[in-house]
Write a protein that holds these residues in place. Structure first.
Motif, PDB file in Angstrom:
ATOM      1  N   SER A  64      37.868  52.948  12.680  1.00  0.00           N
ATOM      2  CA  SER A  64      37.066  51.786  12.285  1.00  0.00           C
ATOM      3  C   SER A  64      36.502  51.041  13.491  1.00  0.00           C
ATOM      4  O   SER A  64      35.346  50.619  13.473  1.00  0.00           O
ATOM      5  CB  SER A  64      37.878  50.842  11.404  1.00  0.00           C
ATOM      6  N   GLY A  65      37.297  50.888  14.543  1.00  0.00           N
ATOM      7  CA  GLY A  65      36.858  50.117  15.704  1.00  0.00           C
ATOM      8  C   GLY A  65      36.013  50.894  16.683  1.00  0.00           C
ATOM      9  O   GLY A  65      35.025  50.374  17.202  1.00  0.00           O
ATOM     10  N   GLN A  66      36.372  52.137  16.921  1.00  0.00           N
ATOM     11  CA  GLN A  66      35.716  52.893  17.984  1.00  0.00           C
ATOM     12  C   GLN A  66      34.650  53.867  17.495  1.00  0.00           C
ATOM     13  O   GLN A  66      33.793  54.258  18.277  1.00  0.00           O
ATOM     14  CB  GLN A  66      36.758  53.661  18.803  1.00  0.00           C
ATOM     15  N   ILE A  67      34.695  54.261  16.265  1.00  0.00           N
ATOM     16  CA  ILE A  67      33.679  55.203  15.778  1.00  0.00           C
ATOM     17  C   ILE A  67      32.692  54.495  14.851  1.00  0.00           C
ATOM     18  O   ILE A  67      31.516  54.373  15.165  1.00  0.00           O
ATOM     19  CB  ILE A  67      34.336  56.428  15.107  1.00  0.00           C
ATOM     20  N   GLY A  91      32.433  51.243  14.002  1.00  0.00           N
ATOM     21  CA  GLY A  91      31.900  50.035  14.620  1.00  0.00           C
ATOM     22  C   GLY A  91      30.888  50.340  15.706  1.00  0.00           C
ATOM     23  O   GLY A  91      29.855  49.676  15.809  1.00  0.00           O
ATOM     24  N   THR A  92      31.158  51.342  16.506  1.00  0.00           N
ATOM     25  CA  THR A  92      30.249  51.707  17.588  1.00  0.00           C
ATOM     26  C   THR A  92      28.921  52.230  17.042  1.00  0.00           C
ATOM     27  O   THR A  92      27.855  51.842  17.522  1.00  0.00           O
ATOM     28  CB  THR A  92      30.899  52.743  18.519  1.00  0.00           C
ATOM     29  N   LEU A  93      28.966  53.093  16.045  1.00  0.00           N
ATOM     30  CA  LEU A  93      27.730  53.646  15.490  1.00  0.00           C
ATOM     31  C   LEU A  93      26.853  52.564  14.851  1.00  0.00           C
ATOM     32  O   LEU A  93      25.648  52.491  15.102  1.00  0.00           O
ATOM     33  CB  LEU A  93      28.046  54.743  14.473  1.00  0.00           C
ATOM     34  N   VAL A  94      27.462  51.708  14.060  1.00  0.00           N
ATOM     35  CA  VAL A  94      26.714  50.630  13.409  1.00  0.00           C
ATOM     36  C   VAL A  94      26.195  49.641  14.461  1.00  0.00           C
ATOM     37  O   VAL A  94      25.035  49.223  14.421  1.00  0.00           O
ATOM     38  CB  VAL A  94      27.579  49.923  12.347  1.00  0.00           C
ATOM     39  N   GLY A  95      27.044  49.301  15.419  1.00  0.00           N
ATOM     40  CA  GLY A  95      26.652  48.369  16.468  1.00  0.00           C
ATOM     41  C   GLY A  95      25.536  48.902  17.343  1.00  0.00           C
ATOM     42  O   GLY A  95      24.615  48.162  17.702  1.00  0.00           O
ATOM     43  N   MET A  96      25.586  50.182  17.689  1.00  0.00           N
ATOM     44  CA  MET A  96      24.537  50.763  18.532  1.00  0.00           C
ATOM     45  C   MET A  96      23.204  50.805  17.802  1.00  0.00           C
ATOM     46  O   MET A  96      22.157  50.539  18.403  1.00  0.00           O
ATOM     47  CB  MET A  96      24.931  52.150  19.030  1.00  0.00           C
ATOM     48  N   ALA A  97      23.222  51.134  16.519  1.00  0.00           N
ATOM     49  CA  ALA A  97      21.972  51.150  15.750  1.00  0.00           C
ATOM     50  C   ALA A  97      21.353  49.749  15.720  1.00  0.00           C
ATOM     51  O   ALA A  97      20.140  49.591  15.937  1.00  0.00           O
ATOM     52  CB  ALA A  97      22.234  51.659  14.332  1.00  0.00           C
ATOM     53  N   PHE A  98      22.184  48.754  15.494  1.00  0.00           N
ATOM     54  CA  PHE A  98      21.696  47.377  15.486  1.00  0.00           C
ATOM     55  C   PHE A  98      21.126  46.993  16.850  1.00  0.00           C
ATOM     56  O   PHE A  98      20.027  46.436  16.954  1.00  0.00           O
ATOM     57  CB  PHE A  98      22.822  46.408  15.094  1.00  0.00           C
TER      58      PHE A  98
END
Length: 171
Positions: free
Chosen positions: A135-138, A140-147
């Protein structure tokens, strides 16, 4: 031959042409991968030591450290020809977008821990750690990077080819 050109030369066709066409995105992804390693290392180090009982605090601190590195690498490499704003305004917007990104990155971990209760004593230590990582590293990272990709191009570095390019520098 520059590092970027060497890396591009190793990519088989037709993927090479696609990577060249989307060079800025490839650089952004490379910066993201580098800062993901920083984020992951700091998160796991803090979570397993001084912030053992505060995984969300550890995650937020890790993202903040990675964000500082990200600003320097994105400004000077990924988006080096983009701009359109004064440097102090650009930096302020970068950190504002990244601050919102902290929430985006951290939301999946918060959902995992506090909504789904994937934490001890409801689940085993192994399940908790796997859930935290996924949840935190995969996620969260994918959603955060797209944003962040969208927001950086839209608000922080909105104009193409406005910063002077240094002759002989890697595009």
């Amino acid at each position: 031959m520059s590092l970027v050109e060497t890396a591009l030369a190793r990519i088989p066709q037709p993927y090479r042409d696609l990577a060249i066409k989307h060079r800025e995105l490839v650089k952004f992804a490379f910066v993201g991968g580098t800062t993901w390693i920083i984020d992951t290392t700091v998160f796991l180090l803090l979570k397993s030591t001084v912030l053992e009982t505060k995984p969300l605090t550890a995650k937020i601190m890790a993202v903040l450290i990675a964000t500082i590195v990200s600003y320097v690498m994105n400004r000077e490499w990924s988006f080096r020809t983009r701009g359109g704003r004064e440097k102090h305004h650009e930096a302020l917007l970068f950190f504002l977008v990244s601050g919102i990104g902290v929430g985006v990155y951290s939301a999946p971990l918060a959902v995992s821990r506090y909504l789904l209760h994937l934490q001890i004593p409801e689940v085993s230590l192994l399940t908790q750690e796997v859930a935290d990582f996924v949840s935190g590293q995969i996620v969260g990272t994918l959603v955060g990077m797209a944003f962040r990709w969208w927001a950086f191009r839209r608000f922080v570095f909105p104009d193409e080819n406005v910063r002077r390019q240094v002759p002989g520098a890697t595009p």
